[in-house]
Design a protein around this motif. Structure first.
Motif, PDB file in Angstrom:
ATOM      1  N   LEU A 160      26.595  47.871  -2.683  1.00  0.00           N
ATOM      2  CA  LEU A 160      26.808  47.453  -4.066  1.00  0.00           C
ATOM      3  C   LEU A 160      26.199  46.089  -4.362  1.00  0.00           C
ATOM      4  O   LEU A 160      26.114  45.231  -3.481  1.00  0.00           O
ATOM      5  N   ALA A 161      25.817  45.898  -5.620  1.00  0.00           N
ATOM      6  CA  ALA A 161      25.389  44.580  -6.092  1.00  0.00           C
ATOM      7  C   ALA A 161      26.619  43.682  -6.158  1.00  0.00           C
ATOM      8  O   ALA A 161      27.693  44.119  -6.587  1.00  0.00           O
ATOM      9  N   GLU A 162      26.461  42.445  -5.729  1.00  0.00           N
ATOM     10  CA  GLU A 162      27.585  41.506  -5.771  1.00  0.00           C
ATOM     11  C   GLU A 162      27.497  40.547  -6.948  1.00  0.00           C
ATOM     12  O   GLU A 162      28.448  39.835  -7.236  1.00  0.00           O
ATOM     13  N   GLU A 163      26.334  40.523  -7.602  1.00  0.00           N
ATOM     14  CA  GLU A 163      26.162  39.655  -8.770  1.00  0.00           C
ATOM     15  C   GLU A 163      25.212  40.320  -9.754  1.00  0.00           C
ATOM     16  O   GLU A 163      24.456  41.213  -9.379  1.00  0.00           O
ATOM     17  N   PRO A 164      25.251  39.899 -11.025  1.00  0.00           N
ATOM     18  CA  PRO A 164      24.329  40.486 -11.993  1.00  0.00           C
ATOM     19  C   PRO A 164      22.921  39.967 -11.784  1.00  0.00           C
ATOM     20  O   PRO A 164      22.715  38.886 -11.229  1.00  0.00           O
ATOM     21  N   GLY A 165      21.950  40.760 -12.203  1.00  0.00           N
ATOM     22  CA  GLY A 165      20.568  40.317 -12.113  1.00  0.00           C
ATOM     23  C   GLY A 165      19.603  41.478 -12.217  1.00  0.00           C
ATOM     24  O   GLY A 165      19.972  42.596 -12.577  1.00  0.00           O
ATOM     25  N   THR A 166      18.363  41.188 -11.901  1.00  0.00           N
ATOM     26  CA  THR A 166      17.300  42.177 -11.936  1.00  0.00           C
ATOM     27  C   THR A 166      16.847  42.445 -10.501  1.00  0.00           C
ATOM     28  O   THR A 166      16.634  41.501  -9.734  1.00  0.00           O
ATOM     29  N   VAL A 167      16.703  43.716 -10.168  1.00  0.00           N
ATOM     30  CA  VAL A 167      16.248  44.080  -8.831  1.00  0.00           C
ATOM     31  C   VAL A 167      14.803  43.608  -8.678  1.00  0.00           C
ATOM     32  O   VAL A 167      13.934  43.998  -9.450  1.00  0.00           O
ATOM     33  N   GLY A 168      14.579  42.739  -7.685  1.00  0.00           N
ATOM     34  CA  GLY A 168      13.240  42.226  -7.442  1.00  0.00           C
ATOM     35  C   GLY A 168      12.450  43.122  -6.510  1.00  0.00           C
ATOM     36  O   GLY A 168      11.261  43.367  -6.703  1.00  0.00           O
ATOM     37  N   SER A 169      13.131  43.622  -5.482  1.00  0.00           N
ATOM     38  CA  SER A 169      12.469  44.517  -4.535  1.00  0.00           C
ATOM     39  C   SER A 169      13.495  45.440  -3.909  1.00  0.00           C
ATOM     40  O   SER A 169      14.666  45.097  -3.802  1.00  0.00           O
ATOM     41  N   VAL A 170      13.034  46.613  -3.540  1.00  0.00           N
ATOM     42  CA  VAL A 170      13.817  47.550  -2.738  1.00  0.00           C
ATOM     43  C   VAL A 170      13.006  47.718  -1.458  1.00  0.00           C
ATOM     44  O   VAL A 170      11.875  48.191  -1.492  1.00  0.00           O
ATOM     45  N   ASP A 171      13.583  47.298  -0.347  1.00  0.00           N
ATOM     46  CA  ASP A 171      12.837  47.197   0.901  1.00  0.00           C
ATOM     47  C   ASP A 171      13.121  48.331   1.880  1.00  0.00           C
ATOM     48  O   ASP A 171      12.761  48.229   3.058  1.00  0.00           O
ATOM     49  N   VAL A 172      13.756  49.394   1.393  1.00  0.00           N
ATOM     50  CA  VAL A 172      14.046  50.562   2.226  1.00  0.00           C
ATOM     51  C   VAL A 172      13.670  51.828   1.474  1.00  0.00           C
ATOM     52  O   VAL A 172      13.509  51.817   0.254  1.00  0.00           O
ATOM     53  N   ALA A 173      13.556  52.916   2.219  1.00  0.00           N
ATOM     54  CA  ALA A 173      13.283  54.229   1.638  1.00  0.00           C
ATOM     55  C   ALA A 173      14.230  55.229   2.288  1.00  0.00           C
ATOM     56  O   ALA A 173      14.784  54.978   3.363  1.00  0.00           O
ATOM     57  N   VAL A 174      14.416  56.365   1.633  1.00  0.00           N
ATOM     58  CA  VAL A 174      15.274  57.417   2.174  1.00  0.00           C
ATOM     59  C   VAL A 174      14.786  57.780   3.577  1.00  0.00           C
ATOM     60  O   VAL A 174      13.593  57.955   3.808  1.00  0.00           O
ATOM     61  N   GLY A 175      15.736  57.828   4.506  1.00  0.00           N
ATOM     62  CA  GLY A 175      15.424  58.183   5.881  1.00  0.00           C
ATOM     63  C   GLY A 175      15.230  56.989   6.800  1.00  0.00           C
ATOM     64  O   GLY A 175      15.244  57.142   8.020  1.00  0.00           O
ATOM     65  N   ASP A 176      15.061  55.796   6.226  1.00  0.00           N
ATOM     66  CA  ASP A 176      14.912  54.602   7.061  1.00  0.00           C
ATOM     67  C   ASP A 176      16.206  54.319   7.819  1.00  0.00           C
ATOM     68  O   ASP A 176      17.305  54.494   7.278  1.00  0.00           O
ATOM     69  N   VAL A 177      16.073  53.852   9.041  1.00  0.00           N
ATOM     70  CA  VAL A 177      17.225  53.392   9.819  1.00  0.00           C
ATOM     71  C   VAL A 177      17.247  51.872   9.718  1.00  0.00           C
ATOM     72  O   VAL A 177      16.235  51.216   9.988  1.00  0.00           O
ATOM     73  N   VAL A 178      18.386  51.333   9.285  1.00  0.00           N
ATOM     74  CA  VAL A 178      18.534  49.886   9.171  1.00  0.00           C
ATOM     75  C   VAL A 178      19.555  49.410  10.193  1.00  0.00           C
ATOM     76  O   VAL A 178      20.480  50.133  10.543  1.00  0.00           O
ATOM     77  N   LYS A 179      19.336  48.185  10.644  1.00  0.00           N
ATOM     78  CA  LYS A 179      20.258  47.552  11.583  1.00  0.00           C
ATOM     79  C   LYS A 179      20.996  46.456  10.846  1.00  0.00           C
ATOM     80  O   LYS A 179      20.558  46.001   9.786  1.00  0.00           O
ATOM     81  N   GLN A 180      22.103  46.015  11.407  1.00  0.00           N
ATOM     82  CA  GLN A 180      22.873  44.938  10.797  1.00  0.00           C
ATOM     83  C   GLN A 180      21.963  43.744  10.522  1.00  0.00           C
ATOM     84  O   GLN A 180      21.220  43.304  11.388  1.00  0.00           O
ATOM     85  N   GLY A 181      21.979  43.275   9.270  1.00  0.00           N
ATOM     86  CA  GLY A 181      21.188  42.133   8.865  1.00  0.00           C
ATOM     87  C   GLY A 181      19.831  42.458   8.280  1.00  0.00           C
ATOM     88  O   GLY A 181      19.166  41.574   7.737  1.00  0.00           O
ATOM     89  N   ASP A 182      19.386  43.715   8.381  1.00  0.00           N
ATOM     90  CA  ASP A 182      18.092  44.097   7.796  1.00  0.00           C
ATOM     91  C   ASP A 182      18.135  43.976   6.279  1.00  0.00           C
ATOM     92  O   ASP A 182      19.154  44.289   5.636  1.00  0.00           O
ATOM     93  N   LEU A 183      17.027  43.562   5.683  1.00  0.00           N
ATOM     94  CA  LEU A 183      16.925  43.423   4.238  1.00  0.00           C
ATOM     95  C   LEU A 183      16.868  44.790   3.569  1.00  0.00           C
ATOM     96  O   LEU A 183      16.062  45.642   3.941  1.00  0.00           O
ATOM     97  N   ILE A 184      17.742  44.996   2.594  1.00  0.00           N
ATOM     98  CA  ILE A 184      17.757  46.249   1.825  1.00  0.00           C
ATOM     99  C   ILE A 184      17.087  46.051   0.473  1.00  0.00           C
ATOM    100  O   ILE A 184      16.279  46.857   0.050  1.00  0.00           O
ATOM    101  N   ALA A 185      17.441  44.965  -0.209  1.00  0.00           N
ATOM    102  CA  ALA A 185      16.889  44.702  -1.546  1.00  0.00           C
ATOM    103  C   ALA A 185      17.080  43.220  -1.879  1.00  0.00           C
ATOM    104  O   ALA A 185      17.831  42.514  -1.200  1.00  0.00           O
TER     105      ALA A 185
END
Length: 71
Positions: A43-68
């Motif tokens: 979830l978004a924790e604050e209001p704003g405009t999405v600058g980037s989405v750094d993941v795609a469906v199927g990607d495996v992320v680890k703790q601390g990886d950038l999502i957006a």
């Protein structure tokens, strides 16, 4: 100033809900990840405009990886 949204655990990206340029409010779902057969919204924790989405469906992320980023 941009805010980084990072993964809280090892998981697989199940769904990407937003795109760069979308306006979000606190509590809006950015992506849905799957871990241990559970779907967990990121979830978004604050209001704003999405600058980037750094993941795609199927990607495996680890703790601390950038999502957006939210500006």
């Amino acid at each position: 100033m941009a805010t980084d949204v990072r993964a809280e655990m090892v998981s697989t990206v199940f769904e990407v809900v937003v795109s760069p340029g979308d306006h979000v409010e606190p509590g809006d779902t950015l992506v849905v990840v799957e871990s241990m057969k559970m779907e967990i919204p990121v979830l978004a924790e604050e209001p704003g405009t999405v600058g980037s989405v750094d993941v795609a469906v199927g990607d495996v992320v680890k703790q601390g990886d950038l999502i957006a980023t939210i500006a």
